[in-house]
Design a protein around this motif. Sequence first.
Motif, mmCIF file in Angstrom:
data_model
loop_
_atom_site.group_PDB
_atom_site.id
_atom_site.type_symbol
_atom_site.label_atom_id
_atom_site.label_comp_id
_atom_site.label_asym_id
_atom_site.label_seq_id
_atom_site.Cartn_x
_atom_site.Cartn_y
_atom_site.Cartn_z
ATOM 1 N N ILE A 173 0.082 -0.221 -4.682
ATOM 2 C CA ILE A 173 -1.308 0.046 -5.073
ATOM 3 C C ILE A 173 -1.585 1.532 -4.916
ATOM 4 O O ILE A 173 -1.471 2.079 -3.812
ATOM 5 N N SER B 186 0.842 -1.196 0.000
ATOM 6 C CA SER B 186 0.000 0.000 0.000
ATOM 7 C C SER B 186 0.874 1.242 0.000
ATOM 8 O O SER B 186 2.070 1.189 0.346
ATOM 9 N N GLU B 187 0.295 2.365 -0.397
ATOM 10 C CA GLU B 187 0.988 3.631 -0.177
ATOM 11 C C GLU B 187 1.026 3.913 1.321
ATOM 12 O O GLU B 187 0.258 3.359 2.105
ATOM 13 N N THR C 235 2.589 0.929 6.547
ATOM 14 C CA THR C 235 2.444 0.352 5.219
ATOM 15 C C THR C 235 1.887 -1.062 5.352
ATOM 16 O O THR C 235 2.325 -1.825 6.221
ATOM 17 N N TYR D 188 -1.589 0.433 -10.216
ATOM 18 C CA TYR D 188 -0.336 0.135 -9.505
ATOM 19 C C TYR D 188 0.782 1.045 -9.996
ATOM 20 O O TYR D 188 0.738 1.584 -11.095
#
Length: 461
Positions: free
Chosen positions: A113, A59-60, A165, A125
Amino acid sequence: MSTGKIIAAVIGSLLSLAAVGLLIAGVMLIVLQTALGDDEGYISSPTFELESDGYALVSEDIDVVVQPGDWWPAGLAAMRIDAEPDDGAPVFVGIGPSGDVDDYLSEVARDVITRMGPGRTDVEYRSFSGGAPDAAPGDQDFWVVSAEGAGEQTITWDVEPGGWTVVVMNADASQGVDVDARGAAQLRILLPIGIILTVAGVLVAVVAALLLVYAVRRDPNAPPPNSAGITDLSRPGPAATGEPPVRPGNYPVLVEGALDPGLSRWHWLVKWVLAIPHYIVLSFLWITFFVLTVIAFFGILINGRYPRAIFEFNVGVMRWSWRVAFYAFGPMSTGVLGTDRYPPFTLHDADYPANLHVEYPAELSRGLVLIKWWLLAIPHYLLVWAFDALIGLLVLIAAVVLLFTGRYPADIFDLVMGLNRWVYRVIAYAGLTRDEYPPFRLDNGSPDPGRASATQEPARV
């Protein structure tokens, strides 16, 4: 209305709008939590198909910047992530500090993502090249919460401050990650906030109702108003002279104005500045007008009558607006610039070159009140929208002519007056004050030559 009652009506109307906002927000939060939340209070996202040709799905960064123990109590929010591998192989899912995750995956091929939704495969992505990780994710000790194994894996985490994260990998750190995943959030204070807002909305609504009741309640010792809603009997006027406020043959909304013969060439350049105090007051009065019209709607629907005190107030707002529009640029029309006399700050009839009166209706239709202000008035709304630009253009032409010649063109004045009459008749109709459909004409409709123009005085009203 006394000054105190006008202030009470304005404050009550503003509070009523605030109450509506509080109630809507509170009810929406309650519904959001109770209708969309599961048994544990989590609100879940759809399930997304996530895949990476690299070794990890990331994840960001999730930045939580508030401090526990300050205004954000610890444990106030939680998140849950469910991940199930498509091929049945053991999967790993975990949440860790962003810095540690970056160190672990800095040289690893992975996909970050950047967007999810609304469709199951609608995922975007940002890919990073690299090699394989040095060790399996389960061997790392920085995860605040993690799970791994075959089948669906679930992690639940109480949100803490910091940068975090989310990582999904194969448990053995092999290449090619393919999972079905969904997230869920739980804001434990959502329901209490909704309840607090709803209760606050009810309390504010009660205060607003008390102020509005006080504002519109008639003084039993006050002289009865005539059919135009005028209570000031101390000076000559329709009540004192016996003249009807609206002459026979006219539409029961009378809008008149007399052009000043000695208008200043330049005064119109600054009138809009001089009228700013009026615009400020009228902005609040029109909010009150709207709220009281809603109240009048239910009064008409129930007993077929427009509450008299509300009628007087709303007509007073229209009258005040028309005087300001005649002087400069009013809130409900582009303006006239027909006088240099500064408008008085009053809802009542006044000794002024512009006047507006609406005859009080003895009875109104319960059926028409449901449709006249939106459906039946649509043709007029379209015309009034066009008139606004036309009035502005005509007044601009008249102002330029006045600047160079010292005269306001009489024909333009008559046309601008007619367009404004049309506008205010529609306002009165949409404001539910009359059932008679506004006529498609510019004059007051009198069979005798009595309407105001640039060359003759208006009949006393």
